[in-house]
Design an enzyme around this catalytic site. Sequence first.
Site, PDB file in Angstrom:
ATOM      1  N   LYS A  22      47.619  83.581  74.637  1.00 30.02           N
ATOM      2  CA  LYS A  22      47.213  84.931  75.030  1.00 30.02           C
ATOM      3  C   LYS A  22      45.694  85.086  75.001  1.00 30.02           C
ATOM      4  CE  LYS A  22      46.717  88.418  72.187  1.00 30.02           C
ATOM      5  NZ  LYS A  22      45.577  89.136  71.608  1.00 30.02           N
ATOM      6  N   ASN A  23      45.055  84.621  73.930  1.00 31.90           N
ATOM      7  CA  ASN A  23      43.613  84.854  73.829  1.00 31.90           C
ATOM      8  C   ASN A  23      42.799  83.978  74.782  1.00 31.90           C
ATOM      9  OD1 ASN A  23      43.911  86.935  72.071  1.00 31.90           O
ATOM     10  ND2 ASN A  23      43.483  85.748  70.216  1.00 31.90           N
ATOM     11  N   CYS A 117      43.191  95.751  68.624  1.00 33.82           N
ATOM     12  CA  CYS A 117      43.757  95.942  67.290  1.00 33.82           C
ATOM     13  C   CYS A 117      42.727  96.530  66.346  1.00 33.82           C
ATOM     14  CB  CYS A 117      44.261  94.609  66.738  1.00 33.82           C
ATOM     15  SG  CYS A 117      45.874  94.150  67.383  1.00 33.82           S
ATOM     16  N   ARG A 123      34.730  97.052  64.625  1.00 37.45           N
ATOM     17  CA  ARG A 123      34.619  95.717  65.227  1.00 37.45           C
ATOM     18  C   ARG A 123      33.309  95.696  66.015  1.00 37.45           C
ATOM     19  NH1 ARG A 123      40.440  93.832  67.583  1.00 37.45           N
ATOM     20  NH2 ARG A 123      39.255  91.932  68.004  1.00 37.45           N
ATOM     21  N   ASP A 307      44.264  85.001  62.473  1.00 32.56           N
ATOM     22  CA  ASP A 307      45.403  85.543  63.223  1.00 32.56           C
ATOM     23  C   ASP A 307      46.742  85.042  62.695  1.00 32.56           C
ATOM     24  OD1 ASP A 307      43.567  86.891  64.720  1.00 32.56           O
ATOM     25  OD2 ASP A 307      43.720  85.628  66.492  1.00 32.56           O
ATOM     26  N   ARG A 399      52.124  93.025  72.852  1.00 31.50           N
ATOM     27  CA  ARG A 399      50.819  92.673  73.439  1.00 31.50           C
ATOM     28  C   ARG A 399      50.604  91.170  73.453  1.00 31.50           C
ATOM     29  NH1 ARG A 399      46.322  96.789  71.319  1.00 31.50           N
ATOM     30  NH2 ARG A 399      45.111  95.401  72.606  1.00 31.50           N
TER      31      ARG A 399
HETATM   32  C1  EPZ Z   1      38.994  87.299  68.586  1.00 36.39           C
HETATM   33  O1  EPZ Z   1      38.522  88.610  68.330  1.00 36.39           O
HETATM   34  C2  EPZ Z   1      40.483  87.414  68.759  1.00 36.39           C
HETATM   35  N1  EPZ Z   1      40.738  88.331  69.874  1.00 36.39           N
HETATM   36  C3  EPZ Z   1      41.115  87.938  67.464  1.00 36.39           C
HETATM   37  O2  EPZ Z   1      42.523  87.865  67.630  1.00 36.39           O
HETATM   38  C4  EPZ Z   1      40.718  87.048  66.308  1.00 36.39           C
HETATM   39  O3  EPZ Z   1      41.155  87.646  65.101  1.00 36.39           O
HETATM   40  C5  EPZ Z   1      39.209  86.855  66.240  1.00 36.39           C
HETATM   41  O4  EPZ Z   1      38.713  86.407  67.520  1.00 36.39           O
HETATM   42  C6  EPZ Z   1      38.790  85.831  65.210  1.00 36.39           C
HETATM   43  O5  EPZ Z   1      39.402  84.603  65.476  1.00 36.39           O
HETATM   44  C7  EPZ Z   1      40.682  87.894  71.118  1.00 36.39           C
HETATM   45  O6  EPZ Z   1      40.435  86.730  71.404  1.00 36.39           O
HETATM   46  C8  EPZ Z   1      40.948  88.889  72.170  1.00 36.39           C
HETATM   47  P1  EPZ Z   1      35.107  87.748  66.615  1.00 36.39           P
HETATM   48  P2  EPZ Z   1      36.976  88.918  68.423  1.00 36.39           P
HETATM   49  O7  EPZ Z   1      34.056  88.288  67.502  1.00 36.39           O
HETATM   50  O8  EPZ Z   1      36.379  88.074  69.483  1.00 36.39           O
HETATM   51  C9  EPZ Z   1      32.143  89.794  63.438  1.00 36.39           C
HETATM   52  C10 EPZ Z   1      44.712  88.624  67.814  1.00 36.39           C
HETATM   53  O9  EPZ Z   1      45.442  88.981  66.872  1.00 36.39           O
HETATM   54  N2  EPZ Z   1      31.346  90.172  64.631  1.00 36.39           N
HETATM   55  O10 EPZ Z   1      35.293  86.278  66.510  1.00 36.39           O
HETATM   56  O11 EPZ Z   1      36.816  90.388  68.507  1.00 36.39           O
HETATM   57  C11 EPZ Z   1      33.451  90.563  63.383  1.00 36.39           C
HETATM   58  O12 EPZ Z   1      33.275  91.820  62.767  1.00 36.39           O
HETATM   59  C12 EPZ Z   1      43.269  89.068  67.854  1.00 36.39           C
HETATM   60  O13 EPZ Z   1      45.101  87.922  68.759  1.00 36.39           O
HETATM   61  C13 EPZ Z   1      30.088  90.721  64.436  1.00 36.39           C
HETATM   62  O14 EPZ Z   1      29.629  90.940  63.314  1.00 36.39           O
HETATM   63  O15 EPZ Z   1      36.502  88.421  66.991  1.00 36.39           O
HETATM   64  C14 EPZ Z   1      34.309  89.606  62.584  1.00 36.39           C
HETATM   65  O16 EPZ Z   1      34.039  89.796  61.226  1.00 36.39           O
HETATM   66  C15 EPZ Z   1      42.982  90.162  66.906  1.00 36.39           C
HETATM   67  N3  EPZ Z   1      29.366  91.049  65.550  1.00 36.39           N
HETATM   68  C16 EPZ Z   1      33.800  88.226  63.004  1.00 36.39           C
HETATM   69  O17 EPZ Z   1      32.518  88.440  63.574  1.00 36.39           O
HETATM   70  C17 EPZ Z   1      29.818  90.824  66.806  1.00 36.39           C
HETATM   71  O18 EPZ Z   1      29.101  91.142  67.767  1.00 36.39           O
HETATM   72  C18 EPZ Z   1      34.659  87.496  64.025  1.00 36.39           C
HETATM   73  O19 EPZ Z   1      34.881  88.349  65.145  1.00 36.39           O
HETATM   74  C19 EPZ Z   1      31.076  90.253  66.982  1.00 36.39           C
HETATM   75  C20 EPZ Z   1      31.824  89.931  65.865  1.00 36.39           C
END
Ligand code: EPZ
Length: 430
Positions: A22-23, A117, A123, A307, A399
């Site tokens: 999915k991702n 989510c 986020r 995840d 989803r």
């Molecule tokens: C992706 O979310 C996935 N979603 C999430 O899966 C997954 O939990 C996450 O990566 C981590 O593996 C999709 O791919 C659509 P990140 P994403 O940016 O990209 C911080 C699921 O269940 N951060 O890697 O939004 C953030 O707060 C979903 O399938 C910043 O500080 O996650 C977090 O602590 C839910 N600034 C960490 O980085 C930013 O600009 C990782 O977030 C971006 C992120």
Amino acid sequence: MDTFVINGGKPLFGEVSISGAKNAAIAIIPAAVLVDGVCRIENIPKVSDVTIQLEILRELGASVRLVNQNAVEIDCRGIRNYIAVSDLNRKMRASYYLLGAFLSRFGQAEVAMPGGCNFGGIRPIDQHIKGFEALGASVDIRNGVICAHSEAPLEGANIYLDVVSVGATVNIMLAATLIRGQTVIENAAKEPHIVDLANFLNSMGADIMGAGTDVIRIRGVERLVGGTYSIIPDQIEAGTYMAAAAACGGSVLVKNVIPKHLDCISAKLEEMGVEVEEFDDSVRITRKGPLSKINIKTLPYPGFPTDMQPQFGALLCLAEGTSIITEGVWDNRYRYADELRRMGAKIQVDGKVAVIEGIEELSGAQVHACDLRGGAAMIIAGLCAHGSTEIEQIEYIERGYEDIVDKLHRLGADIRKVHRDDPAAFPKAN
Ligand code: EPZ
């Protein structure tokens, strides 16, 4: 309102085939905006996040043709502007990948702030913005819309991510694909879906190297052409069935997977006393005896995936002894713990840490899915619990899990989807 009703306590036996990731799909679909031709994407999971993503492209003027349930042909040449602010964009997280795609193609982008989510905290998107600004765009947020504009053509740059972010890595890769010069992303995310996106883009003519390591180099190219691409299997869907088999007992062959992507999950199951046999493109999970306690810390890939944290939270409720989970990616991802407690779980949460004291058995209850993976955790809890569990807010689960009821049914689970107002589904006591 639909719910899942599960009569728990049955071991799982048989085979389950894993769908496309999915991702990966929801990053690759917006990447089609960069392609000057038709791209055929295969092994697309039939889940609502994907349907929404395709609908967003249609709304923008792309031609989207479903070839079959799991394959689609997308032609984005009909997209004429860089504004995506409809309600659909607010429904999901990955709609913000249009920012990177539009910036690359048009040098401008206006995209509604994304949904997705909610783990109980914010986020942030500061790393995405930092990346776009390094490429020469000026970014501001107005009335719930992220606006990225540039006077001069964007140009490649070196970008060091302060946190390892999947979303920022994807968005910067997309933005850099069609612009002048070379972009280097340091401290990039290494998840399998990052590699899949790079492979998709390269197969259409992009020049991206290093995906899967923490330094990704993108040399901008003039044009991407059409082609055919097949999405990798879903690491998290596979892990969810592995955890379900471990929780319920029995023996399940999880097919159509890349076992290497599952190493971190397999290792933790083995530590709990579950047997994991690895084959070329499948893994067999067999649980005969009791489960042992373990500690888990979630980390970016190749660490244990955040995840999978809720699903293991449910599984560890049944392990002998006290297990500790430390969430290393998100500030808070334990909203599901309250729901597990309704089923008798002994789980205490303090910030990023959950302490789980194993019990003999969970008991069925009325619970709800707090988010996608929290919902998967409730399914696992319901499958192994004594008695009947009713899960509400299943739209979260839908989803990201294709045909989850059918797949579990075929493994011997007693799970069905019902309309809550269907009187036959919930006979009233006399
Ligand atoms: C992706 O979310 C996935 N979603 C999430 O899966 C997954 O939990 C996450 O990566 C981590 O593996 C999709 O791919 C659509 P990140 P994403 O940016 O990209 C911080 C699921 O269940 N951060 O890697 O939004 C953030 O707060 C979903 O399938 C910043 O500080 O996650 C977090 O602590 C839910 N600034 C960490 O980085 C930013 O600009 C990782 O977030 C971006 C992120």
